[in-house]
Design a protein around this motif. Structure first.
Motif, PDB file in Angstrom:
ATOM      1  N   SER A  23     -37.020   0.971  -0.246  1.00  0.00           N
ATOM      2  CA  SER A  23     -36.896   1.383  -1.647  1.00  0.00           C
ATOM      3  C   SER A  23     -38.208   1.199  -2.414  1.00  0.00           C
ATOM      4  N   VAL A  24     -38.335   1.947  -3.498  1.00  0.00           N
ATOM      5  CA  VAL A  24     -39.536   1.863  -4.326  1.00  0.00           C
ATOM      6  C   VAL A  24     -39.639   0.495  -5.009  1.00  0.00           C
ATOM      7  N   THR A  25     -38.514  -0.084  -5.406  1.00  0.00           N
ATOM      8  CA  THR A  25     -38.574  -1.392  -6.065  1.00  0.00           C
ATOM      9  C   THR A  25     -38.966  -2.495  -5.084  1.00  0.00           C
ATOM     10  N   ALA A  26     -38.550  -2.371  -3.830  1.00  0.00           N
ATOM     11  CA  ALA A  26     -38.954  -3.347  -2.811  1.00  0.00           C
ATOM     12  C   ALA A  26     -40.447  -3.233  -2.536  1.00  0.00           C
ATOM     13  N   ALA A  27     -40.969  -2.015  -2.542  1.00  0.00           N
ATOM     14  CA  ALA A  27     -42.419  -1.828  -2.351  1.00  0.00           C
ATOM     15  C   ALA A  27     -43.179  -2.489  -3.497  1.00  0.00           C
ATOM     16  N   ARG A  28     -42.694  -2.316  -4.713  1.00  0.00           N
ATOM     17  CA  ARG A  28     -43.337  -2.968  -5.863  1.00  0.00           C
ATOM     18  C   ARG A  28     -43.257  -4.483  -5.739  1.00  0.00           C
ATOM     19  N   ALA A  29     -42.119  -4.985  -5.279  1.00  0.00           N
ATOM     20  CA  ALA A  29     -41.956  -6.429  -5.093  1.00  0.00           C
ATOM     21  C   ALA A  29     -42.935  -6.958  -4.051  1.00  0.00           C
ATOM     22  N   ALA A  30     -43.119  -6.196  -2.969  1.00  0.00           N
ATOM     23  CA  ALA A  30     -44.051  -6.613  -1.918  1.00  0.00           C
ATOM     24  C   ALA A  30     -45.476  -6.665  -2.449  1.00  0.00           C
ATOM     25  N   TRP A  31     -45.884  -5.656  -3.218  1.00  0.00           N
ATOM     26  CA  TRP A  31     -47.226  -5.667  -3.809  1.00  0.00           C
ATOM     27  C   TRP A  31     -47.388  -6.823  -4.786  1.00  0.00           C
ATOM     28  N   TYR A  32     -46.362  -7.098  -5.568  1.00  0.00           N
ATOM     29  CA  TYR A  32     -46.415  -8.219  -6.514  1.00  0.00           C
ATOM     30  C   TYR A  32     -46.588  -9.529  -5.748  1.00  0.00           C
ATOM     31  N   ALA A  33     -45.776  -9.721  -4.706  1.00  0.00           N
ATOM     32  CA  ALA A  33     -45.851 -10.956  -3.913  1.00  0.00           C
ATOM     33  C   ALA A  33     -47.211 -11.091  -3.239  1.00  0.00           C
ATOM     34  N   ALA A  34     -47.738  -9.983  -2.731  1.00  0.00           N
ATOM     35  CA  ALA A  34     -49.048 -10.020  -2.067  1.00  0.00           C
ATOM     36  C   ALA A  34     -50.145 -10.393  -3.061  1.00  0.00           C
ATOM     37  N   GLY A  35     -50.096  -9.827  -4.248  1.00  0.00           N
ATOM     38  CA  GLY A  35     -51.095 -10.158  -5.269  1.00  0.00           C
ATOM     39  C   GLY A  35     -50.996 -11.605  -5.698  1.00  0.00           C
ATOM     40  N   LEU A  36     -49.769 -12.080  -5.878  1.00  0.00           N
ATOM     41  CA  LEU A  36     -49.556 -13.475  -6.253  1.00  0.00           C
ATOM     42  C   LEU A  36     -50.076 -14.401  -5.152  1.00  0.00           C
ATOM     43  N   SER A  85     -48.763  -5.790   7.808  1.00  0.00           N
ATOM     44  CA  SER A  85     -49.965  -6.268   8.502  1.00  0.00           C
ATOM     45  C   SER A  85     -51.223  -5.644   7.910  1.00  0.00           C
ATOM     46  N   GLU A  86     -51.154  -4.356   7.616  1.00  0.00           N
ATOM     47  CA  GLU A  86     -52.294  -3.644   7.039  1.00  0.00           C
ATOM     48  C   GLU A  86     -52.658  -4.211   5.663  1.00  0.00           C
ATOM     49  N   VAL A  87     -51.656  -4.428   4.823  1.00  0.00           N
ATOM     50  CA  VAL A  87     -51.893  -4.979   3.480  1.00  0.00           C
ATOM     51  C   VAL A  87     -52.449  -6.397   3.583  1.00  0.00           C
ATOM     52  N   ALA A  88     -51.907  -7.194   4.497  1.00  0.00           N
ATOM     53  CA  ALA A  88     -52.387  -8.572   4.663  1.00  0.00           C
ATOM     54  C   ALA A  88     -53.864  -8.586   5.043  1.00  0.00           C
ATOM     55  N   ARG A  89     -54.259  -7.687   5.951  1.00  0.00           N
ATOM     56  CA  ARG A  89     -55.675  -7.589   6.329  1.00  0.00           C
ATOM     57  C   ARG A  89     -56.527  -7.165   5.141  1.00  0.00           C
ATOM     58  N   GLU A  90     -56.067  -6.138   4.407  1.00  0.00           N
ATOM     59  CA  GLU A  90     -56.826  -5.623   3.260  1.00  0.00           C
ATOM     60  C   GLU A  90     -57.051  -6.692   2.199  1.00  0.00           C
ATOM     61  N   LEU A  91     -56.008  -7.486   1.932  1.00  0.00           N
ATOM     62  CA  LEU A  91     -56.085  -8.494   0.873  1.00  0.00           C
ATOM     63  C   LEU A  91     -56.562  -9.855   1.362  1.00  0.00           C
ATOM     64  N   GLY A  92     -56.649 -10.037   2.662  1.00  0.00           N
ATOM     65  CA  GLY A  92     -57.082 -11.315   3.208  1.00  0.00           C
ATOM     66  C   GLY A  92     -56.066 -12.421   2.998  1.00  0.00           C
ATOM     67  N   ILE A  93     -54.785 -12.078   3.145  1.00  0.00           N
ATOM     68  CA  ILE A  93     -53.731 -13.080   2.968  1.00  0.00           C
ATOM     69  C   ILE A  93     -52.986 -13.287   4.281  1.00  0.00           C
ATOM     70  N   SER A  94     -52.297 -14.405   4.373  1.00  0.00           N
ATOM     71  CA  SER A  94     -51.464 -14.693   5.527  1.00  0.00           C
ATOM     72  C   SER A  94     -50.078 -14.120   5.262  1.00  0.00           C
ATOM     73  N   MET A  95     -49.585 -13.298   6.185  1.00  0.00           N
ATOM     74  CA  MET A  95     -48.264 -12.702   6.010  1.00  0.00           C
ATOM     75  C   MET A  95     -47.519 -12.707   7.327  1.00  0.00           C
ATOM     76  N   THR A  96     -46.262 -13.092   7.259  1.00  0.00           N
ATOM     77  CA  THR A  96     -45.364 -13.068   8.405  1.00  0.00           C
ATOM     78  C   THR A  96     -44.249 -12.087   8.092  1.00  0.00           C
ATOM     79  N   PHE A  97     -43.906 -11.245   9.055  1.00  0.00           N
ATOM     80  CA  PHE A  97     -42.826 -10.276   8.871  1.00  0.00           C
ATOM     81  C   PHE A  97     -41.641 -10.720   9.713  1.00  0.00           C
ATOM     82  N   VAL A  98     -40.472 -10.786   9.089  1.00  0.00           N
ATOM     83  CA  VAL A  98     -39.253 -11.232   9.758  1.00  0.00           C
ATOM     84  C   VAL A  98     -38.196 -10.141   9.617  1.00  0.00           C
ATOM     85  N   THR A  99     -37.559  -9.792  10.729  1.00  0.00           N
ATOM     86  CA  THR A  99     -36.419  -8.882  10.699  1.00  0.00           C
ATOM     87  C   THR A  99     -35.174  -9.704  10.961  1.00  0.00           C
TER      88      THR A  99
END
Length: 152
Positions: A23-36, A85-99
């Motif tokens: 969803s578009v709102t989840a994408a916005r949430a992910a960008w917000y979390a990545a920036g934070l 993974s791509e966003v984490a590399r771009e922003l230089g943050i640590s990110m783990t993806f869980v399904t």
């Protein structure tokens, strides 16, 4: 604590859990979390929850419908994981993806406890019925276990 004494820890979250889907709102949430996370030096745990099949297994076609639905969920999870993974590399943050599989509230709660998340970020629901019955965001806020940010 006396003035000038060193304090361990930070004033912000060290682990930010974000609920993601297509969803578009989840994408916005992910960008917000990545920036934070970038600003706070925090780690992000992105969680995609595959919900149980919505179709009943009452006919022989039911199994093939469920298999197609599971395949679609797997493809979404792969795409979201690659993007994370791509966003984490771009922003230089640590990110783990869980399904995870099951009820989104229970799975986010479980993963938040396992990862010792300090904050939870989710996108606002776009479903009209959630205004009356409650959404994932409302359930997370009512649980009162973490600060919850709901991104529109």
């Amino acid at each position: 604590m006396t003035p000038g004494e060193f304090e361990l820890g930070t004033d912000g979250p060290a682990v930010i859990l974000v609920g993601v889907d297509e969803s578009v709102t989840a994408a916005r949430a992910a960008w917000y979390a990545a920036g934070l996370a970038r600003r706070q030096g925090a780690r992000v745990v992105a969680v995609y929850v595959e919900t149980a099949g919505t179709y009943m297994l009452t006919a022989s076609a039911g199994a093939s419908v469920l298999a197609a639905e599971a395949e679609a969920h797997d493809q979404i999870a792969e795409e979201l994981s690659a993007r994370a993974s791509e966003v984490a590399r771009e922003l230089g943050i640590s990110m783990t993806f869980v399904t995870a599989h099951g009820d989104p509230f229970h799975e986010i709660d479980r993963v938040a406890h396992e990862t010792r998340a300090d904050a939870v970020v989710v996108g606002a629901s776009l479903k009209a019925g959630h205004r009356l019955l409650g959404s994932l965001a409302v359930r997370l806020v009512r649980a009162g276990k973490w600060p919850v940010t709901v991104v529109p």
